[in-house]
Design a protein around this motif. Structure first.
Motif, short mmCIF file in Angstrom:
data_model
loop_
_atom_site.label_atom_id
_atom_site.label_comp_id
_atom_site.label_asym_id
_atom_site.label_seq_id
_atom_site.Cartn_x
_atom_site.Cartn_y
_atom_site.Cartn_z
N MET A 1 0.72 -1.16 -0.15
CA MET A 1 0.21 0.19 -0.54
C MET A 1 0.55 1.53 0.03
SD MET A 1 -2.71 -0.84 2.34
CE MET A 1 -3.54 0.56 3.85
N HIS A 2 0.07 2.37 -0.52
CA HIS A 2 1.61 3.12 -0.66
C HIS A 2 1.25 4.47 0.61
CE1 HIS A 2 -2.57 5.92 -1.76
NE2 HIS A 2 -2.37 5.20 -2.75
N ASP A 3 0.25 4.82 0.74
CA ASP A 3 -0.47 4.80 2.30
C ASP A 3 0.43 4.31 3.34
OD1 ASP A 3 -1.66 6.92 0.68
OD2 ASP A 3 -4.18 6.01 0.70
N ASP A 4 1.06 3.37 3.73
CA ASP A 4 0.82 2.58 4.73
C ASP A 4 1.69 2.78 5.22
OD1 ASP A 4 0.84 0.52 6.19
OD2 ASP A 4 2.60 -0.61 5.85
N PHE A 5 3.10 4.25 5.66
CA PHE A 5 3.53 5.39 6.11
C PHE A 5 2.74 5.95 7.54
CE2 PHE A 5 2.39 7.77 2.60
CZ PHE A 5 2.17 9.23 3.04
N GLU A 6 1.30 5.55 7.28
CA GLU A 6 0.65 7.12 7.95
C GLU A 6 0.25 6.08 8.62
OE1 GLU A 6 -2.42 8.91 5.78
OE2 GLU A 6 -1.40 9.82 4.86
N SER A 7 0.06 4.50 8.88
CA SER A 7 -0.33 4.07 9.10
C SER A 7 -0.01 3.58 11.48
CB SER A 7 -0.81 2.21 9.33
OG SER A 7 0.79 1.59 9.15
N ALA A 8 1.87 4.18 11.48
CA ALA A 8 2.27 4.11 12.44
C ALA A 8 2.04 5.77 13.45
CB ALA A 8 4.11 4.31 13.01
N ALA A 9 2.00 6.58 12.40
CA ALA A 9 1.88 7.54 12.80
C ALA A 9 -0.37 7.25 13.77
CB ALA A 9 1.44 9.04 12.07
N TRP A 10 -0.67 7.27 12.58
CA TRP A 10 -2.39 6.91 13.49
C TRP A 10 -2.47 5.74 14.47
CZ3 TRP A 10 -6.47 8.40 14.00
CH2 TRP A 10 -7.84 7.36 14.46
N ALA A 11 -1.06 5.36 14.87
CA ALA A 11 -1.51 3.66 16.29
C ALA A 11 -0.56 4.22 16.77
CB ALA A 11 -0.34 3.07 15.42
N ALA A 12 0.36 5.60 17.56
CA ALA A 12 0.49 6.59 17.80
C ALA A 12 0.29 6.93 18.75
CB ALA A 12 2.48 6.94 17.52
#
Length: 54
Positions: A1-12
């Motif tokens: 996924m090209h938007d997977d970089f945002e999942s870490a920020a969302w999880a935090a």
């Protein structure tokens, strides 16, 4: 996924973000509750000072 970089920020930060949204909605509802109480205030329900004529 090209938007997977945002999942870490969302999880935090999702709990802080959700808490902020909850506080905002609670504050808005408190304001509407207070405005409703002012609008539909009945004078006969208010506590009055007992002024006795002498």
């Amino acid at each position: 996924m090209h938007d997977d970089f945002e999942s870490a920020a969302w999880a935090a930060n999702h709990s802080r973000f959700s808490g902020s949204i909850h506080k905002l909605v609670a504050d808005i509802m408190a304001g509407f509750t207070r405005l409703n109480a002012i609008q539909f205030d009945a004078p006969w329900r208010r506590e009055t000072k007992s002024n006795t004529c002498r």
